[in-house]
Design a protein around this motif. Sequence first.
Motif, mmCIF file in Angstrom:
data_model
loop_
_atom_site.group_PDB
_atom_site.id
_atom_site.type_symbol
_atom_site.label_atom_id
_atom_site.label_comp_id
_atom_site.label_asym_id
_atom_site.label_seq_id
_atom_site.Cartn_x
_atom_site.Cartn_y
_atom_site.Cartn_z
ATOM 1 N N LEU A 1 0.846 -1.198 0.000
ATOM 2 C CA LEU A 1 0.000 0.000 0.000
ATOM 3 C C LEU A 1 0.876 1.241 0.000
ATOM 4 O O LEU A 1 1.943 1.255 0.612
ATOM 5 C CB LEU A 1 -0.907 -0.001 1.231
ATOM 6 N N PRO A 2 0.440 2.300 -0.677
ATOM 7 C CA PRO A 2 1.275 3.495 -0.780
ATOM 8 C C PRO A 2 1.403 4.298 0.511
ATOM 9 O O PRO A 2 2.370 5.023 0.688
ATOM 10 C CB PRO A 2 0.571 4.327 -1.856
ATOM 11 N N GLU A 3 0.470 4.170 1.431
ATOM 12 C CA GLU A 3 0.514 4.949 2.663
ATOM 13 C C GLU A 3 1.570 4.368 3.595
ATOM 14 O O GLU A 3 1.634 3.165 3.799
ATOM 15 C CB GLU A 3 -0.845 4.944 3.384
ATOM 16 N N LYS A 4 2.378 5.232 4.172
ATOM 17 C CA LYS A 4 3.400 4.763 5.112
ATOM 18 C C LYS A 4 2.725 4.175 6.346
ATOM 19 O O LYS A 4 1.802 4.747 6.893
ATOM 20 C CB LYS A 4 4.308 5.910 5.523
ATOM 21 N N GLY A 5 3.212 3.030 6.736
ATOM 22 C CA GLY A 5 2.680 2.384 7.923
ATOM 23 C C GLY A 5 1.389 1.626 7.695
ATOM 24 O O GLY A 5 0.877 0.995 8.602
#
Length: 61
Positions: A10-14
């Motif tokens: 997924l592109p979102e960090k974390g």
Amino acid sequence: MRIIALHMALPEKGADKKVFVNLDNVCAIQKLNLSTQIVFVGGWTILVDEKPEQIGRMVNS
């Protein structure tokens, strides 16, 4: 059925998303620069964080 649990890239960090993949429906597993692409029957794809070698070890264990 051979089902394994993987982490969807997924592109979102974390961000962390566990997906369950039925390997009986997989046509190809392709290593990309930052992730691994899994191609399913019918042409749809997902990106996962695991490397193809890690997926192979999961299948063989």
